[in-house]
Design a protein around this motif. Structure first.
Motif, PDB file in Angstrom:
ATOM      1  N   VAL A  59      79.499 -19.105 -37.779  1.00 41.35           N
ATOM      2  CA  VAL A  59      78.440 -19.370 -38.518  1.00 41.35           C
ATOM      3  C   VAL A  59      78.735 -19.409 -40.550  1.00 41.35           C
ATOM      4  O   VAL A  59      79.252 -17.838 -40.453  1.00 41.35           O
ATOM      5  CB  VAL A  59      77.264 -19.765 -38.430  1.00 41.35           C
ATOM      6  CG1 VAL A  59      76.088 -19.589 -39.559  1.00 41.35           C
ATOM      7  CG2 VAL A  59      76.861 -19.993 -37.469  1.00 41.35           C
ATOM      8  N   THR A  95      72.083 -23.086 -34.494  1.00 39.15           N
ATOM      9  CA  THR A  95      69.667 -23.364 -35.173  1.00 39.15           C
ATOM     10  C   THR A  95      70.264 -23.593 -36.608  1.00 39.15           C
ATOM     11  O   THR A  95      71.058 -23.612 -36.862  1.00 39.15           O
ATOM     12  CB  THR A  95      69.221 -21.853 -34.526  1.00 39.15           C
ATOM     13  OG1 THR A  95      70.052 -20.460 -35.481  1.00 39.15           O
ATOM     14  CG2 THR A  95      69.231 -21.194 -33.723  1.00 39.15           C
ATOM     15  N   THR A  96      69.259 -24.017 -36.401  1.00 36.04           N
ATOM     16  CA  THR A  96      68.571 -24.636 -37.953  1.00 36.04           C
ATOM     17  C   THR A  96      67.681 -24.980 -38.543  1.00 36.04           C
ATOM     18  O   THR A  96      66.421 -24.123 -37.643  1.00 36.04           O
ATOM     19  CB  THR A  96      69.809 -25.940 -38.152  1.00 36.04           C
ATOM     20  OG1 THR A  96      69.606 -26.725 -39.499  1.00 36.04           O
ATOM     21  CG2 THR A  96      68.939 -26.889 -37.333  1.00 36.04           C
ATOM     22  N   ASP A  97      67.260 -24.219 -40.219  1.00 37.92           N
ATOM     23  CA  ASP A  97      66.002 -24.178 -40.112  1.00 37.92           C
ATOM     24  C   ASP A  97      65.241 -25.576 -40.725  1.00 37.92           C
ATOM     25  O   ASP A  97      63.773 -25.661 -40.480  1.00 37.92           O
ATOM     26  CB  ASP A  97      65.975 -23.713 -41.677  1.00 37.92           C
ATOM     27  CG  ASP A  97      65.934 -22.146 -41.841  1.00 37.92           C
ATOM     28  OD1 ASP A  97      66.067 -21.300 -40.014  1.00 37.92           O
ATOM     29  OD2 ASP A  97      66.696 -21.993 -42.559  1.00 37.92           O
ATOM     30  N   CYS A 140      66.194 -29.937 -38.719  1.00 41.88           N
ATOM     31  CA  CYS A 140      67.213 -30.176 -37.212  1.00 41.88           C
ATOM     32  C   CYS A 140      67.222 -31.620 -38.024  1.00 41.88           C
ATOM     33  O   CYS A 140      68.180 -31.990 -38.379  1.00 41.88           O
ATOM     34  CB  CYS A 140      66.317 -30.012 -36.286  1.00 41.88           C
ATOM     35  SG  CYS A 140      67.384 -31.312 -35.513  1.00 41.88           S
ATOM     36  N   THR A 189      69.735 -31.587 -41.277  1.00 41.90           N
ATOM     37  CA  THR A 189      70.644 -31.370 -40.744  1.00 41.90           C
ATOM     38  C   THR A 189      71.676 -32.923 -40.106  1.00 41.90           C
ATOM     39  O   THR A 189      72.691 -33.163 -39.969  1.00 41.90           O
ATOM     40  CB  THR A 189      70.763 -30.452 -39.834  1.00 41.90           C
ATOM     41  OG1 THR A 189      70.462 -29.333 -40.724  1.00 41.90           O
ATOM     42  CG2 THR A 189      72.162 -29.211 -39.440  1.00 41.90           C
ATOM     43  N   PHE A 210      72.623 -28.645 -32.031  1.00 41.64           N
ATOM     44  CA  PHE A 210      71.644 -27.622 -32.739  1.00 41.64           C
ATOM     45  C   PHE A 210      70.430 -27.834 -32.902  1.00 41.64           C
ATOM     46  O   PHE A 210      69.637 -28.716 -32.806  1.00 41.64           O
ATOM     47  CB  PHE A 210      72.192 -27.599 -33.790  1.00 41.64           C
ATOM     48  CG  PHE A 210      72.047 -29.149 -34.608  1.00 41.64           C
ATOM     49  CD1 PHE A 210      70.699 -29.531 -35.607  1.00 41.64           C
ATOM     50  CD2 PHE A 210      73.265 -30.043 -34.490  1.00 41.64           C
ATOM     51  CE1 PHE A 210      71.062 -31.127 -36.218  1.00 41.64           C
ATOM     52  CE2 PHE A 210      73.475 -31.114 -35.471  1.00 41.64           C
ATOM     53  CZ  PHE A 210      71.808 -31.512 -35.797  1.00 41.64           C
ATOM     54  N   GLN A 217      66.168 -26.489 -34.327  1.00 40.60           N
ATOM     55  CA  GLN A 217      65.273 -25.617 -35.125  1.00 40.60           C
ATOM     56  C   GLN A 217      64.271 -25.101 -33.721  1.00 40.60           C
ATOM     57  O   GLN A 217      63.084 -26.442 -33.753  1.00 40.60           O
ATOM     58  CB  GLN A 217      64.857 -26.988 -35.624  1.00 40.60           C
ATOM     59  CG  GLN A 217      63.502 -26.272 -37.025  1.00 40.60           C
ATOM     60  CD  GLN A 217      63.605 -27.883 -37.183  1.00 40.60           C
ATOM     61  OE1 GLN A 217      63.672 -29.003 -37.608  1.00 40.60           O
ATOM     62  NE2 GLN A 217      61.354 -27.404 -37.912  1.00 40.60           N
TER      63      GLN A 217
END
Length: 137
Positions: A46, A88-90, A92, A95, A131, A133
Motif C-alpha cells: 500500500v 482497508t479503505t475509507d 468501499c 473504491t 477490501f 471499510q
C-alpha cells in the motif's frame, strides 16, 4: 517475541501481468523488483506503508523443483492455490466503482457486514482479495 509481519506471499504465473494488476489496477506500489538470478523478488505494498509487503512469487527455483513448480502452477491455474488478503479503505463503494472502471472483476459487490462494508475480487491468477471499510469506533 515478534514485532510484526513484514512480508506475505502470493503465487502468480506471470510477474509482469501481476505488476499490471496490483499496481496498474489496484493502485499498490512496487516495494522491490530485484533480479536475483534464480528468481525475481517482486513485492508490492500500500503506498506510504513500508511495514507490510506482498511477494508476488512465480512458482519455481530456488524454493521448489521444476516438477513441483509445474504442479503448483497447475493448481494456481485451477484457482486451488489462491492465497488471500484483506485491504482497508475509507470508502468501499467509491473504491469499488473506481476499480470497476479500471476493469477489475469482482466476485462480490460491496455488502453491509457487522464490522463495516466489504467486497471481494480475484486477481488474474485466482488469488482472493477483499477490501473493507471498517465501522467507526
Amino acid at each position: 517475541m515478534f514485532n510484526t509481519i513484514t512480508h506475505s506471499q502470493m503465487y502468480v504465473l506471470d510477474q509482469d501481468e501481476a505488476l499490471d494488476f496490483y499496481v496498474g489496477k489496484l493502485g499498490l506500489e512496487v516495494a522491490a523488483d530485484v533480479d536475483m538470478g534464480v528468481m525475481r523478488w517482486l513485492t508490492v505494498r500500500v503506498p506510504g506503508r513500508p511495514d507490510r509487503e506482498i511477494l508476488l512469487e512465480k512458482p519455481g527455483a530456488p524454493a521448489m523443483s521444476e516438477e513441483t513448480a509445474q504442479q503448483v502452477r497447475e493448481l494456481v491455474t485451477k484457482g486451488a492455490m489462491g492465497g488471500w488478503f484483506i485491504l482497508t479503505t475509507d470508502d468501499c463503494r467509491k473504491t469499488y466503482e473506481t476499480l470497476l472502471a479500471r476493469g477489475v472483476e469482482f466476485t462480490e459487490e460491496p455488502t453491509e457486514r457487522p464490522y463495516g462494508i466489504d467486497c471481494g475480487l480475484r486477481d488474474p491468477f485466482g488469488n482472493r482479495i477483499r477490501f473493507t471499510q471498517l465501522k467507526a469506533g
